[in-house]
Design a protein around this motif. Structure first.
Motif, short mmCIF file in Angstrom:
data_model
loop_
_atom_site.label_atom_id
_atom_site.label_comp_id
_atom_site.label_asym_id
_atom_site.label_seq_id
_atom_site.Cartn_x
_atom_site.Cartn_y
_atom_site.Cartn_z
N ARG A 1 0.88 -1.16 0.00
CA ARG A 1 0.00 0.00 0.00
C ARG A 1 0.92 1.21 0.00
O ARG A 1 1.31 1.73 1.04
N GLY A 2 1.25 1.67 -1.18
CA GLY A 2 2.24 2.73 -1.25
C GLY A 2 2.05 3.67 -2.41
O GLY A 2 0.93 3.93 -2.86
N LYS A 3 3.14 4.15 -2.90
CA LYS A 3 3.19 5.21 -3.90
C LYS A 3 2.40 4.89 -5.16
O LYS A 3 1.72 5.75 -5.71
N SER A 4 2.46 3.67 -5.63
CA SER A 4 1.75 3.30 -6.86
C SER A 4 0.25 3.55 -6.74
O SER A 4 -0.38 4.09 -7.66
N LEU A 5 -0.32 3.16 -5.62
CA LEU A 5 -1.76 3.39 -5.41
C LEU A 5 -2.08 4.88 -5.41
O LEU A 5 -3.02 5.32 -6.08
N ARG A 6 -1.31 5.64 -4.67
CA ARG A 6 -1.56 7.08 -4.59
C ARG A 6 -1.38 7.74 -5.96
O ARG A 6 -2.21 8.54 -6.38
N ASP A 7 -0.29 7.39 -6.62
CA ASP A 7 0.01 8.02 -7.92
C ASP A 7 -1.05 7.70 -8.96
O ASP A 7 -1.47 8.57 -9.73
#
Length: 177
Positions: free
Chosen positions: A59-65
């Protein structure tokens, strides 16, 4: 103390299950966005990132981006239906960030993808609200007992939000009923 919001305990597995539910709801209307924006992969990427998290990813940058990118993509859509489909995809990626706060506004993290997908389907069908109701019924069938359990820990969906808000409340009531 007055005004304080209690916290709800959410496990990573529960967040994954909620995100899988949201991704499944958004996937149904992905073609609406893709037909409008033929060469734009952002909505598909957001749903893919949601599925990746749901299946054990970070649950990190890829989801947010991908969520932010899909919000931008929605702004470039030519039709309201395509915008709603993009918002469903954005909501799928954002579902992983359900906050553990006992606030009615958090319900949209759980049910937003389903409500935006239902609205997209309605708009494609000439604003036929029976189509939206059918989409809500399909979303209810997609919800696992764990998703319903997580939803039940939060207050009922808040008022407002136009037609999408109505669809969120309809989905909320059907899952709690």
């Amino acid at each position: 103390m007055a005004g304080e919001t209690s916290e709800i305990v959410l496990s990573t597995q529960e967040l994954r299950e909620v995100t899988a539910f949201a991704a499944a709801c958004a996937e149904v209307v992905l073609g609406i966005f893709e037909a409008d924006q033929l060469d734009d992969p952002r909505a598909r990427d957001a749903i893919g990132a949601a599925w990746e998290f749901a299946r054990g990813g970070e649950r990190g940058k890829s989801l947010r981006d991908t969520a932010w990118a899909t919000l931008t993509a929605a702004k470039g859509a030519h039709t309201a239906a395509a915008r709603e489909a993009a918002w469903a995809a954005m909501s799928a990626a954002g579902a992983a960030y359900l906050h553990p706060l006992a606030k009615a506004t958090q319900v949209k993290h759980i049910l937003g993808a389903g409500a935006h997908a239902a609205r997209a389907a309605e708009l494609v069908a000439g604003d036929d609200r029976t189509v939206g109701a059918e989409q809500i019924e399909q979303a209810v069938r997609r919800a696992t007992p764990l998703v319903v359990d997580v939803l039940g820990r939060f207050p009922v969906a808040p008022g407002g939000g136009g037609r999408v808000g109505e669809l969120v409340r309809m989905l909320d009531a059907n899952l709690r009923g």
